[in-house]
Design an enzyme around this catalytic site. Structure first.
Site, PDB file in Angstrom:
ATOM      1  N   ALA A 156       0.820  -1.217   0.000  1.00  0.00           N
ATOM      2  CA  ALA A 156       0.000   0.000   0.000  1.00  0.00           C
ATOM      3  C   ALA A 156       0.851   1.263   0.000  1.00  0.00           C
ATOM      4  CB  ALA A 156      -0.939  -0.001   1.209  1.00  0.00           C
ATOM      5  N   GLU A 157       1.937   1.243   0.742  1.00  0.00           N
ATOM      6  CA  GLU A 157       2.767   2.437   0.890  1.00  0.00           C
ATOM      7  C   GLU A 157       3.599   2.750  -0.350  1.00  0.00           C
ATOM      8  OE1 GLU A 157       2.878   4.758   3.138  1.00  0.00           O
ATOM      9  OE2 GLU A 157       1.728   3.861   4.763  1.00  0.00           O
ATOM     10  N   SER A 158       4.251   1.730  -0.918  1.00  0.00           N
ATOM     11  CA  SER A 158       5.209   2.004  -1.993  1.00  0.00           C
ATOM     12  C   SER A 158       5.083   1.098  -3.212  1.00  0.00           C
ATOM     13  CB  SER A 158       6.634   1.867  -1.447  1.00  0.00           C
ATOM     14  OG  SER A 158       6.907   0.496  -1.164  1.00  0.00           O
TER      15      SER A 158
END
Length: 178
Positions: free
Chosen positions: A57-59
């Protein structure tokens, strides 16, 4: 060639095509939901499916990802957060290493562990990972957002609501695949 042999031949060709599609799709799905840094994640004591969901989700597993807010690396850690985590855990802070996968995942896991201990409810800790622990603490103190001071009945930020949905979806996929 008899009609019966032709049917068997077409059946064999059809099954071969289906098998090839299944293998191709399976390989594609596993590539999309990779699991690097296993040793670091295992040593963190965190649920690996949760950590991988956060990284995805983040990167999207891009080591050199950088947000407009200045968060960097796989787990999108702000340098100030990394410094706080390093100080808290007696580690050397190295802002230039935040783009290195091993270092970033180590710091990210330590921070996620800290948030899970501080907030105790996984969804609340993940909200803090996204929106900041000060912001989430404020939400928990307001009866419009929390009835018990531990769980959020409503998440005020649309971005954080979307983030929680992504993490939940990715975590379920990792649980199914692995």
């Amino acid at each position: 060639m008899t009609q019966k042999k032709q049917r068997y031949l077409w059946l064999a060709v059809g099954l071969s095509v289906i098998l090839l599609l299944i293998v191709t799709l399976t390989v594609g799905v596993f590539r999309s939901y990779q699991r690097p840094y296993r040793k670091i994640i295992k040593e963190s004591g965190l649920d690996p499916n949760l950590v991988y969901a956060v990284i995805k989700a983040e990167s999207g597993f891009r080591e050199h990802a950088k947000s407009t807010a200045g968060a960097v690396g796989l787990m999108q850690i702000l340098p100030s957060t990394a410094e706080f985590v390093c100080e808290m855990n007696g580690l050397e802070f190295s802002p230039e290493k935040l783009n290195e996968g091993d270092y970033n995942v180590t710091i990210g896991c330590l921070y996620l562990n800290y948030l899970l201990k501080r907030f105790t409810v996984t969804e609340t800790a993940l909200c803090a990972y996204n929106a900041g622990e000060g912001t989430v603490s404020e939400w928990l103190s307001e009866s419009a957002y929390s009835a018990d001071g531990l769980t959020l009945k409503q998440i005020p930020y649309a971005e954080t609501r979307s983030y929680i949905k992504k993490i939940t979806k990715f975590r379920k996929i990792y649980e199914i695949l692995y």
